[in-house]
Design a protein around this motif. Structure first.
Motif, short mmCIF file in Angstrom:
data_model
loop_
_atom_site.label_atom_id
_atom_site.label_comp_id
_atom_site.label_asym_id
_atom_site.label_seq_id
_atom_site.Cartn_x
_atom_site.Cartn_y
_atom_site.Cartn_z
N LEU A 1 0.81 -1.22 0.00
CA LEU A 1 0.00 0.00 0.00
C LEU A 1 0.85 1.27 0.00
O LEU A 1 0.37 2.34 -0.39
N ARG A 2 2.10 1.17 0.42
CA ARG A 2 2.93 2.36 0.62
C ARG A 2 3.09 3.21 -0.65
O ARG A 2 2.97 4.44 -0.58
N PRO A 3 3.36 2.63 -1.83
CA PRO A 3 3.52 3.47 -3.03
C PRO A 3 2.27 4.30 -3.34
O PRO A 3 2.38 5.46 -3.75
N LEU B 1 0.25 11.63 -1.25
CA LEU B 1 0.80 12.68 -0.41
C LEU B 1 1.91 13.49 -1.08
O LEU B 1 2.50 14.37 -0.45
N ALA B 2 2.17 13.20 -2.34
CA ALA B 2 3.30 13.83 -3.03
C ALA B 2 3.17 15.36 -3.03
O ALA B 2 4.18 16.07 -2.92
N ASP B 3 1.95 15.88 -3.13
CA ASP B 3 1.75 17.33 -3.17
C ASP B 3 1.25 17.89 -1.84
O ASP B 3 0.76 19.03 -1.79
N GLY B 4 1.37 17.09 -0.77
CA GLY B 4 0.92 17.55 0.53
C GLY B 4 -0.58 17.33 0.73
O GLY B 4 -1.29 16.95 -0.20
N ALA C 1 2.89 9.40 22.00
CA ALA C 1 4.26 9.54 22.52
C ALA C 1 5.18 8.44 22.00
O ALA C 1 6.39 8.67 21.85
N ALA C 2 4.63 7.28 21.73
CA ALA C 2 5.46 6.15 21.29
C ALA C 2 5.87 6.32 19.83
O ALA C 2 5.16 6.97 19.05
N PRO C 3 7.00 5.75 19.43
CA PRO C 3 7.35 5.73 18.00
C PRO C 3 6.22 5.09 17.19
O PRO C 3 5.49 4.23 17.69
N ARG C 4 6.08 5.50 15.96
CA ARG C 4 4.99 5.02 15.11
C ARG C 4 5.11 3.54 14.78
O ARG C 4 6.20 2.97 14.70
N ASP C 5 3.97 2.92 14.59
CA ASP C 5 3.86 1.56 14.09
C ASP C 5 4.20 1.57 12.60
O ASP C 5 4.42 2.62 12.00
N ASP C 6 4.23 0.40 11.98
CA ASP C 6 4.46 0.31 10.54
C ASP C 6 3.15 0.63 9.83
O ASP C 6 2.20 -0.15 9.86
N LEU C 7 3.09 1.80 9.20
CA LEU C 7 1.89 2.28 8.55
C LEU C 7 2.21 2.68 7.12
O LEU C 7 3.25 3.29 6.86
N TRP D 1 1.23 4.99 5.17
CA TRP D 1 1.34 6.41 4.84
C TRP D 1 2.62 7.02 5.41
O TRP D 1 2.86 8.20 5.23
N LEU D 2 3.44 6.22 6.11
CA LEU D 2 4.75 6.68 6.54
C LEU D 2 5.77 6.35 5.45
O LEU D 2 5.61 5.38 4.71
N PRO D 3 6.84 7.14 5.34
CA PRO D 3 7.79 6.94 4.24
C PRO D 3 8.47 5.58 4.22
O PRO D 3 8.76 5.04 3.15
N ALA D 4 8.74 5.01 5.41
CA ALA D 4 9.45 3.74 5.47
C ALA D 4 9.05 2.98 6.73
O ALA D 4 8.50 3.54 7.68
N ARG D 5 9.35 1.69 6.72
CA ARG D 5 9.03 0.84 7.87
C ARG D 5 9.95 1.19 9.04
O ARG D 5 11.16 1.35 8.86
#
Length: 360
Positions: A19-21, A27-30, A297-303, A305-309
């Motif tokens: 799903l990441r691509p 989100l390329a244009d914000g 507060a915790a670091p993000r999960d693998d999602l 819409w985030l740039p990388a795992r």
């Protein structure tokens, strides 16, 4: 309190990567294209006396974007401003009720049978055996499945703008599942139902007055409408601020004070028969606030819409943060259920209200 996504597993990791691509392209244009122009007047009464009530982010999925809730100084209506556009609604709903989030949310809804039965029982003082019932915003139809045990002679149909209504029909939870916009389908369904329910639906709609007009059109004379929505006058809304779960940004677009809703229903030709605050209160406010703060507060999960795992260190830190918060989560649960719940209405802490109205 569960996260809105599944625990990490090899299968889920592959799905996120696939799903990441797509999300990266979105989100390329914000995120600016996900919002309509900002309103300068209240969508409920037209007043220009607006003030900002809340600024927040997406605390559940952690998708990019910042969201503002404005409040009308004249009628006290609270609404998202600027509001999500059609593209924004698609983007922020994606993988919440379906896709990555479908299994988790389905399990959550399926576990709430007792609450659904209590909602259905709210009609019993006024009518015991309606012929048919349309649940608007039915999701996967779990309310209808539970409500059938309270009203065994009633035929339940469901309507939703997602494919949930079709899934509910295939699962046998509703007799008929309609997919689409309620106002647009109201002509086809005019005068067809003894009961229409909208449980935590109206706050998701782009134009609540049109939804109420559609309900009046679909309900037979003498039939009933049940509405349950978050209560923007709850003291929790002020005390907990952005950590109050019912704000649910960016999905919740409108928060209608009970007086406004009563007046609008009366203008449409309904008689309000009952107003409830203690009964629809869901005792999760403190638990949810603690969870949202820990998750933020915790670091993000693998999602996707985030740039990388996230790497192994960040995943370990996330797990450690959530484990450290378990005592606070337990305390929140105990306070919600045993200290606050019996006094929720008296203290002005009820997080929802329910109206039962008859179409005259």
């Amino acid at each position: 309190m569960n996260s809105d996504h599944e625990p990490e597993s090899p299968g889920r990791t592959d799905r996120v990567a696939a799903l990441r691509p797509g999300y990266r392209a979105d989100l390329a244009d914000g995120p600016d294209r996900f919002f309509e122009p900002r309103r300068t007047t209240c969508p409920w009464c037209g007043s220009a006396g607006l003030t900002t009530r809340l600024r927040t982010t997406d605390l559940l999925q952690h998708k990019p974007g910042r969201f503002v809730l404005d409040r009308c100084g004249d009628c006290r209506h609270t609404f998202q401003n600027p509001r999500l556009s059609a593209a924004g609604l698609e983007f922020y709903y994606r993988d919440f009720y379906d896709g990555l989030g479908e299994k988790q949310l389905g399990n959550t809804f399926a576990s709430r049978g007792r609450m659904y039965q209590q909602r259905a029982a709210a009609l019993l003082p006024f009518v015991s055996s309606p012929k048919n019932w349309l649940d608007v915003g039915t999701g996967h139809g779990h309310f209808c499945e539970s409500a059938a045990t309270v009203h065994p002679g009633t035929v339940f149909d469901g309507l939703d703008f997602t494919d949930g209504a079709e899934l509910a029909e295939r699962a046998g939870r509703v007799e008929r599942g309609y997919r689409g916009s309620f106002p647009e389908l109201a002509g086809e369904l005019a005068g067809s139902y003894d009961v229409v329910s909208m449980f935590h639906y109206l706050e998701h709609s782009t134009e609540p007055p049109r939804e109420l007009e559609a309900a009046h059109r679909v309900i037979r004379p003498g039939g009933h409408l049940l509405i349950e929505v978050p209560d923007p006058d709850s003291r929790y809304a002020r005390l907990l601020g952005r950590w109050w779960l019912p704000w649910l940004q960016p999905q919740h677009l409108h928060f209608v004070p009970v007086g406004n809703l009563r007046r609008r229903l009366t203008e449409l030709g309904f008689t309000v028969l009952a107003e409830q605050h203690a009964e629809p209160h869901d005792p999760v406010d403190l638990l949810a606030a603690v969870w949202l703060a820990l998750d933020a507060a915790a670091p993000r999960d693998d999602l996707p819409w985030l740039p990388a795992r996230p790497d192994a260190i960040r995943r370990t830190l996330r797990a450690a943060t959530l484990i450290a918060g378990i005592p606070a989560l337990l305390l929140g649960t105990l306070l919600d259920r045993f200290a606050v719940r019996p006094l929720s209405h008296r203290l002005g802490l009820s997080n929802a209200y329910r109206l039962v109205a008859r179409r005259d």
